[in-house]
Design a protein around this motif. Structure first.
Motif: not given
Length: 227
Positions: A72-90
Motif C-alpha cells: 500500500t502507499g501513495t503516488f503524487v501526480l504533477g511532479k517527479t524525481t530522478e529516483s521516482f521516490d523522495l530519495e531525490k529532489e522533487v
C-alpha cells in the motif's frame, strides 16, 4: 545425540530510512552468527514486511523471494524525481488538477496484468556486473531493459488530487516506483512515490511482524549456546 543445526525465520516491520542490509546486520550482531540474509529488498524510504532468514533457513531465501508481494502507499501526480521516490529532489512536471478519478483508474488498468517494466536507474539491479544505482550516483547512464512482471491488482483506494492512494499485488521483481513513473507518463503529468509499505509476502502478513527493537531485545535475552 546430535543437535539439529540452528535455523530461524523472522518477520520484521522494517523501520523508515533503514536499508534492508541494516536490518540484517542488526539481527546478525544480536544472534552472533554470520549466516543471516533477507528475502527481498525494501528501499530505505519504504516500510513494512521484511523476511530475515538465519542459519540453515538461509537456504529458503529464494523460495520466499519468489512469492507474491502486496503493497500500500501513495503516488503524487504533477511532479517527479530522478529516483521516482523522495530519495531525490522533487521537480514540477505539469498541473494535475484536471485529472479525474476515472482517468487514474483507467491508467492503473493499463498497468495491470502481465506487463513489461523498465526498472528505475536508482535500483539494486546489476548490469555488466555493477549495481545500477552505483552508476546512477556517478551520473552515468545505463541502458535498462524492460522485464516481464505481473501486477495482479492495482487498486486506487483513494484519490485526493494530487495524491493517489493505492493497493498493489504483484510478482517478484516489480518496482512500485516504476509504476509511479508509468502512471504519471500515461496521464501526461508525471508522478512519484511518496510513501510505500509492504503488507504481505506470500502468506506472511505485516500484522505478524515484530518491531525491530523488540525483536533484538528478545534475541539478546536468549541463551546462545545452541546457535
Amino acid at each position: 545425540m546430535q543437535e539439529e543445526p540452528y535455523g530461524e525465520v523472522f518477520l520484521i516491520n522494517k523501520p523508515y530510512e533503514w536499508t534492508s542490509f541494516d536490518v540484517v546486520k542488526k539481527v546478525r550482531n544480536a544472534l552472533k552468527i554470520k549466516k543471516v540474509g533477507h528475502a527481498g529488498t525494501l528501499d530505505p524510504l519504504a516500510t513494512g514486511l521484511l523476511i530475515i532468514c538465519a542459519g540453515k533457513k538461509t537456504k529458503s531465501i529464494d523460495t520466499y523471494m519468489a512469492q507474491e508481494k502486496e503493497y500500500t502507499g501513495t503516488f503524487v501526480l504533477g511532479k517527479t524525481t530522478e529516483s521516482f521516490d523522495l530519495e531525490k529532489e522533487v521537480v514540477n512536471v505539469a498541473d494535475p488538477s484536471h485529472i479525474t478519478l476515472e482517468e487514474v483508474k483507467a491508467a492503473a488498468a493499463q498497468l495491470t496484468g502481465d506487463i513489461m517494466q523498465i526498472p528505475p536507474m536508482h535500483s539494486a539491479i546489476k548490469v555488466d556486473g555493477k549495481r545500477v544505482y552505483e552508476s546512477a550516483r556517478k551520473g552515468k547512464e545505463v541502458k535498462m531493459e524492460a522485464r516481464p512482471v505481473t501486477v495482479s491488482l492495482f487498486e486506487i483506494t483513494r484519490f485526493d488530487n494530487p495524491e493517489v492512494h493505492f493497493k498493489i499485488v504483484c510478482s517478484k521483481g516489480t518496482y512500485i516506483r516504476s509504476l509511479a513513473r508509468d502512471l504519471g507518463e500515461i496521464l501526461n503529468v508525471g508522478a512519484y512515490m511518496s510513501a510505500l509499505t509492504r503488507t504481505r509476502i506470500g502468506e506472511f502478513k505485516l500484522e505478524e511482524a515484530a518491531e525491530l527493537n523488540n525483536l533484538i531485545a528478545e534475541i539478546k535475552a536468549r541463551p546462545h549456546e545452541n546457535l
